[in-house]
Design a protein around this motif. Structure first.
Motif, mmCIF file in Angstrom:
data_model
loop_
_atom_site.group_PDB
_atom_site.id
_atom_site.type_symbol
_atom_site.label_atom_id
_atom_site.label_comp_id
_atom_site.label_asym_id
_atom_site.label_seq_id
_atom_site.Cartn_x
_atom_site.Cartn_y
_atom_site.Cartn_z
ATOM 1 N N ASP A 38 0.864 -1.191 0.000
ATOM 2 C CA ASP A 38 0.000 0.000 0.000
ATOM 3 C C ASP A 38 0.895 1.235 0.000
ATOM 4 O O ASP A 38 1.535 1.556 1.006
ATOM 5 N N CYS A 43 -4.393 4.945 2.745
ATOM 6 C CA CYS A 43 -4.370 3.632 3.420
ATOM 7 C C CYS A 43 -5.575 2.747 3.095
ATOM 8 O O CYS A 43 -5.945 1.892 3.899
ATOM 9 N N THR A 46 -4.724 -0.972 3.054
ATOM 10 C CA THR A 46 -4.419 -1.440 4.418
ATOM 11 C C THR A 46 -5.716 -1.622 5.211
ATOM 12 O O THR A 46 -5.855 -2.584 5.970
ATOM 13 N N HIS A 57 0.554 -1.054 13.921
ATOM 14 C CA HIS A 57 1.716 -1.459 13.131
ATOM 15 C C HIS A 57 2.993 -1.838 13.929
ATOM 16 O O HIS A 57 4.004 -1.172 13.861
ATOM 17 N N THR A 61 5.679 0.180 8.910
ATOM 18 C CA THR A 61 4.877 0.408 7.702
ATOM 19 C C THR A 61 5.829 0.795 6.565
ATOM 20 O O THR A 61 7.030 0.951 6.785
ATOM 21 N N PRO A 86 1.818 -2.467 4.948
ATOM 22 C CA PRO A 86 0.796 -1.438 5.131
ATOM 23 C C PRO A 86 1.316 -0.021 4.922
ATOM 24 O O PRO A 86 2.520 0.228 4.986
#
Ligand SMILES: Nc1ncnc2c1ncn2[C@@H]1O[C@H](COP(=O)(O)OP(=O)(O)OP(=O)(O)O)[C@@H](O)[C@H]1O
Ligand SMILES: [Mg+2]
Length: 292
Positions: A38, A43, A46, A57, A61, A86
């Protein structure tokens, strides 16, 4: 060999995330090992895959990975063989934070080529890496995505406004290849939310077949208009877990098959079969989350 594909368009809201989640899941259902990244500060991908990864997270990320260029990639597993990296809200500030970095256009490419604990390049652990880009062609994050990719798929609604973005996309690819020494091809334009009964859609399709205008092929698969696309995302699923027999699920599976060079589907590989695999994996995921 691993193939990295960015899902890109200059415009917002043209099915980039819908294509990323469904193409990634379709490839996984075909038995491919897939990593979805992503790269959008919104997002959305995600949020479908695991919304807790945005706020909690624990393993980082994409933002931190690109900012710090850490060794360990922030890879999370949705289902066995279907991983993701993510995004987070701070992605919005990444552009400014990279200003003083050396060769900052190539950070993602370097990271995917870095060797992890298994002794393999991150990239080589996957058959496909799908990068869900945010809108825009000239952001630093999307330049990174393009330089890390072998090709792009450009989803488009069959509306004339979608065509307006084409020169910008072509220019971006040209600059990446000619000025930044990249090697990215336009795999193709993907008509989505397509309705064959609408005259405009057919007209746009014919325009898209003109390679002189488009600078790349129109993919032979069209994604039909399908209300399940929005519903599945609202339920944090791909079409395959949500309604494997939907028209758009079949179209995305055909796109995955096209990318894998499969010309004839195995008779035993039916929507019911892939729906069962997707549903079993999803049920296991929900059980695991409930236990935590
Ligand atoms: N085949 C389809 N049929 C009907 N609706 C669709 C289809 N594909 C996508 N949509 C809808 O179009 C909207 C935009 O899709 P999506 O969020 O994937 O676009 P995007 O390009 O990722 O947007 P953004 O630029 O904001 O990231 C969503 O509501 C989605 O459900
Ligand atoms: Mg999106």
């Amino acid at each position: 060999m691993s193939k990295t594909i960015s899902i890109l368009h200059d415009k917002g809201g043209v099915a980039k995330t819908t294509t990323s989640i469904n193409l990634g899941t379709a490839l996984w259902l075909m038995g491919k090992k897939v990593l979805m990244i992503d790269a959008d500060k919104q997002c959305n991908l995600t949020m479908i895959l695991d919304r807790t990864a945005i706020s909690e997270h624990p393993d980082g990320t994409l933002y931190e990975w690109m900012r710090r260029e850490q060794d360990t990639p922030p890879i999370y597993t949705r289902y066995e063989g279907l991983d993701f990296i993510p995004s987070c809200r701070q992605m919005a500030g990444l552009e400014n934070e990279l200003v003083n970095k050396k060769a900052r256009e190539r950070i993602l490419s370097r990271l995917l080529d870095s060797v992890d604990v298994t002794g393999e390049k991150v990239r080589d652990e996957y058959d496909f890496i799908i990068i869900d880009c945010g809108p825009g062609c000239d952001t630093m994050v999307n330049t990174n995505a393009l330089l890390a990719s072998d090709g792009i798929i450009v989803p488009m609604f069959p509306e004339s406004l979608s065509l307006h973005g084409v020169p910008t996309i072509r220019q971006a690819v040209k600059e990446i290849n000619e000025e930044l020494d990249g090697n990215v091809e336009i795999i193709g334009y993907l008509l989505t939310r397509y309705n064959s009964t609408k005259r405009l859609h057919k007209d746009i399709m014919h325009e898209c077949q003109n390679i002189d205008i488009m600078g790349g092929p129109l993919l032979p698969i069209k994604i039909r208009e399908c209300v399940r696309c929005a519903e599945s995302v609202a339920n944090e699923m791909s079409l395959f877990e949500y309604e494997s027999t939907s028209t758009a699920a079949d179209d995305y599976m055909r796109l995955a098959e096209y990318l894998c060079g499969v010309t004839k589907r195995n008779k035993k590989f039916t929507p019911e079969v892939w729906g069962k695999k997707a549903n079993d994996a999803h049920e296991q995921l929900i059980n695991e989350r409930n236990e935590q």
